[in-house]
Write an enzyme that holds these catalytic residues in place. Structure first.
Site: not given
Ligand SMILES: Cc1cc2nc3c(=O)[nH]c(=O)nc-3n(C[C@H](O)[C@H](O)[C@H](O)COP(=O)(O)OP(=O)(O)OC[C@H]3O[C@@H](n4cnc5c(N)ncnc54)[C@H](O)[C@@H]3O)c2cc1C
Length: 822
Positions: A379, A501-503
């Site tokens: 991330r 995406v990714e949280g």
């Protein structure tokens, strides 16, 4: 009349001690010395002296007697603390324990140690990494035709896939011993930034295998056999990985996945072996449609207790080869016209042997910890780099376009309205570059930057959305009409994907940044929580007492620092930096103290309820984020040798940061539920009111001027952008002609003047040039320059048009019957 001198002396000494963060003992001694000094110097009345000394002794002496303090003060407070502190769920505990704490911890301390930041070595690519960037990566960029990818094929052409595999773009994080490139996080980031000049689709395709997924998980937790088999195959692209966590019923709340596996015996490789029977329904999985090995997250159950006595083992990770019987895979989603491979996958009673669990049976049930531990690294790099690369390309392209596109007789970049948007593009790009550099460097230092990675993910993707919008706005119709000539439209379309995406961003801001930051980065909160977990009461009380009183001193010091620095408008204190940046460090000191004070007070007054006050938590997270972004920018400025030319960019981005910190803190205080506490905090945080202002128009003008002409600050801003003026790269070609566009401006003025003097003006541009040359108003060289610039300008202001058939979806083209229906 009462003599106030002794009391005032004690208060002044206390404020100074709190500001300087002295120990309790030093404060006690200093207080008594102050009283004695007043008595001696001022010969003041004995009654006032005795009363002040008695009051001061009543406060300080019990605090200096450890046993008394523990029994009479700490013990009841421990009871209350245990009652009001929310119990952490296992998921939260794992998330909190997963990362490391870097400089963000200093920011949360209210008194950052700047030496710690500035001591960190400047990030640098190795010779080998630079050669990769200038070699295979440059070649790759040369091959990319984003229109073909996004519109014609909805995929990368086969030769691009091959090139990526052959040159090990999918193995940047894999060590050399397994055939990978073993690049630093910085190099990984540079490669992604360069690719994103041209194509968000290729960038995502390269980014995902180098982020959280099978390779990273195997590196950390894989068995020897798994590493030896899969890593070389992943490095050279024989295997294309994907990682499947999300499903229709579990998105942001990923731990609630309903997908399950039952430990059972089954047929595998000609034998009857112990394994897991999996049932799952996943969606949105990047690279799934083409993946050959699937990382799968599911909840493992062992009802027959074949592995151990525990029936519900928890989240577990497995690797499924594509040809696993029962695995349904291959259909595609279409994420906002950015057709990187993304799709669903399903399976019912799909059997895999235990050897396919990542890390083998020993790691069964540890899946969530494995994911969270690895998440922060990916991330910190992938999305911050993709978006930063896109913003850099947007900044260079828009600056050049603003110079060559003329309306109302002048370059559009000269209009104040356009300048405002250009300044935002420049300032945000500067901030994003510093932020992505800071998180990549943290990873290279061996950190697992859980809080900074959330900050970078959230703020880079949010700023990218604004930059993408400003880029389109400034390009007008040119930005909207899609086609091979449009280099801005796909950037605008892709921006919200990164937000999701990714949280997803709303959750990242409201829940994660401050939620994790407050506990992870706070110097005492986690220690207090840990102290309360100690089983032996005497040890628990002793540990809690020690941390609690350090915490109390810390809180008092932050109140004093916030007040004093607010009152002086952040003009006090020793800080590093040059004449230009000292004030920026001081502002960060001021807001760090304010954040620490308000965060502590919020946690103390709201306790567990703060977790659900997402809007307060989001604003406190904004302050932490902007402290981090501000320090990342100062570090970058120092590492680059304090370049004078960059000062407008730094100043714009910094004032924007400071203004946003003020706005966020003001928002917290306005909405703080306990009003008397909010009033008191306002006095301590903003004793002179709200004094920060957004970046000025003058500064904005200087930033936009940097973007609109070739110069060193612009070059530095565009570091790692693909600028080769190749046929597939309009941004590179436009950049290459910029110097000519500027050189042509005075000649254009001469031409206009000459034409005005003509009685009958020729309408055609070539004739106009010929007439001006004949008159001697411009030279032959100048005529050629204007011709060259005119031709280039025409190319860059042109847009595409299509035969209607070209725009029909492939399915309509191949089935004429659908055409008549349409
Ligand atoms: C293009 C794309 C690629 C992806 N690739 C992968 C992949 O490779 N592998 C994989 O496993 N997953 C992948 N995902 C899934 C991605 O991580 C999820 O989309 C994401 O976690 C959000 O889930 P959701 O879309 O179901 O939104 P939801 O969870 O339904 O959220 C909807 C909204 O509610 C907000 N929200 C939710 N909870 C809270 C809260 N507590 N507080 C405040 N706000 C909240 C969210 O921020 C969001 O704005 C991908 C998704 C997309 C779109």
């Amino acid at each position: 009349m009462i003599n106030w001198y002794p009391l005032l002396a004690v208060l002044a000494v206390s404020l100074t001690c709190a500001y300087l963060r002295t120990s309790l003992r030093a404060w006690t001694i200093a207080g008594f010395v102050a009283i004695a000094a007043v008595a001696w110097l001022a010969g003041t009345g004995w009654l006032a002296l005795i009363l002040t000394a008695a009051l001061f002794a009543a406060i300080t002496l019990p605090l200096n007697l450890p046993d008394f303090r523990r029994q009479k003060i700490t013990a009841p407070l421990l009871k209350i603390y245990q009652k009001i502190t929310p119990q952490l769920s296992d998921t939260e505990r794992v998330a909190l324990e997963a990362g490391t704490v870097g400089f963000e911890g200093e920011l949360f301390s209210g008194k950052p140690d700047w030496k710690q930041l500035l001591r960190q070595p400047a990030a640098q690519l190795t010779i080998e990494e630079q050669a990769f960037l200038d070699g295979p990566c440059e070649e790759l960029c040369h091959m990319i035709n984003d229109w073909e990818i996004t519109h014609e094929r909805a995929d990368l052409p086969p030769e691009l896939w091959e090139f990526l595999k052959k040159n090990r773009f999918f193995g940047m994080i894999i060590p050399k011993e397994y055939g990978g490139l073993q690049f630093s996080a910085l190099a990984n980031s540079a490669v992604l930034q360069k690719i994103s000049t041209l194509s968000a689709t290729v960038c995502s395709t390269v980014g995902v295998p180098n982020s959280l997924g099978p390779a990273e998980l195997l590196l950390h937790y894989g068995t020897k056999e798994q590493k030896e088999y899969y890593l070389p195959r992943l490095a050279d692209g024989r295997e294309i990985p994907c990682f499947a966590l999300t499903g229709p019923y579990a998105g942001s709340d990923a731990t609630s996945i309903p997908d399950y596996g039952i430990v059972a015996k089954g047929e595998y490789g000609g034998g009857n072996v112990l394994g897991v029977r999996l049932t799952f329904d996943k969606r949105y999985i990047t690279l799934a449609p083409v993946a050959t090995v699937i990382g799968l997250a599911f909840r493992l159950f062992d009802p027959d207790k074949l592995l151990s006595d525990v029936e519900d083992r928890g989240i577990t990770l497995a690797l499924l080869p594509r040809d696993t019987r029962g695995l349904e895979i291959g259909r595609r989603h279409m994420p906002l016209n950015i057709p990187f491979q993304n799709g669903p996958l399903h399976g019912k009673d799909v059997f895999v042997p235990l050897s396919q669990l990542i890390g083998g049976p020993d790691m069964a049930g540890h899946g969530w910890r494995m994911l969270v531990e690895c998440l922060s690294v990916g991330r910190a790099i992938t999305l911050p780099s993709n978006t930063t690369g896109g913003a850099k390309a947007g900044a260079l392209a828009t600056g050049a376009y603003s110079r060559l596109r003329k309306q109302f007789g002048m370059a559009i970049g000269r209009f104040e309205g356009v300048e405002e948007a250009l300044a935002r593009i420049g300032g945000y790009t500067y901030a994003m570059s510093a932020l992505s550099l800071a998180t990549a460097s943290a990873v290279d230092r061996g950190e697992k930057p859980s809080v900074p990675s959330a900050i970078a993910k959230y703020h880079c993707t949010e700023m990218a959305c604004q930059v993408a919008k400003d880029v389109i706005d400034i390009h007008g119709g040119k930005g909207v009409q899609l086609g091979p000539k449009n280099y801005a439209g796909r950037g605008w379309q892709s921006a919200p994907i990164a937000v999701t995406v990714e949280g997803a961003n709303i959750m990242t801001r409201s829940l994660m940044i401050f939620g994790q930051g407050a506990i992870r980065c706070h110097p005492y909160v986690l220690k207090e929580m840990q102290a309360t977990q100690i089983s032996d009461y005497a040890s628990r009380l002793r540990a809690f007492d020690r941390v609690l009183f350090q915490h109390v001193g810390f809180a008092i010091s932050n109140a004093a620092r916030s007040f004093v620095l607010g009152l002086s408008l952040a003009r006090l204190g020793r800080v590093p930096g040059d004449k230009y940046t000292k004030r920026f460090y001081r502002k960060l000191n001021r807001y760090a103290a304010a954040l620490a004070l308000v965060a502590d007070t919020s946690m103390l007054t709201l306790g567990g309820k703060l977790k659900f006050k997402e809007r307060l938590s989001a604003r406190l997270g904004d302050v932490l984020s902007h402290l981090y972004i501000g320090s990342a920018m100062l570090k970058r400025y120092e590492d680059q040798g304090r370049p004078l030319a960059d000062q407008p960019l730094l100043a714009w981005a910094f004032h924007d940061c400071a203004y946003k910190m003020q706005t966020a803190l003001d928002g917290v205080l306005r909405n703080f539920p306990v009003r008397p506490i909010a009033w008191l905090l306002r006095v301590l945080v903003f004793p002179l009111g709200l004094r920060e202002v957004p970046p000025s128009d003058r500064l904005g003008h200087r930033v936009s001027a940097i973007l609109c002409a070739p110069n060193e600050a612009r070059d530095r801003l565009g570091l790692w952008t693909y600028l080769t003026p190749s046929a597939n790269n309009p941004i590179g070609r436009m950049n290459a002609i910029l110097a000519d566009v500027i050189a042509a401006e005075p000649v254009e003025r001469k031409l206009q003047k000459a034409l005005k003097a003509e009685a009958a003006k020729p309408l055609d541009f070539t004739e106009q040039l010929a007439a001006a040359e004949a008159q001697g108003a411009i030279s032959t060289e100048e005529r050629k320059l204007l011709e060259r610039v005119r031709a280039a300008t025409f190319e860059f202001i042109s847009v595409d048009d299509f035969d209607p058939r070209e725009l029909e979806a492939a399915v309509i083209k191949t089935k004429p019957s659908l055409r008549s229906v349409a």
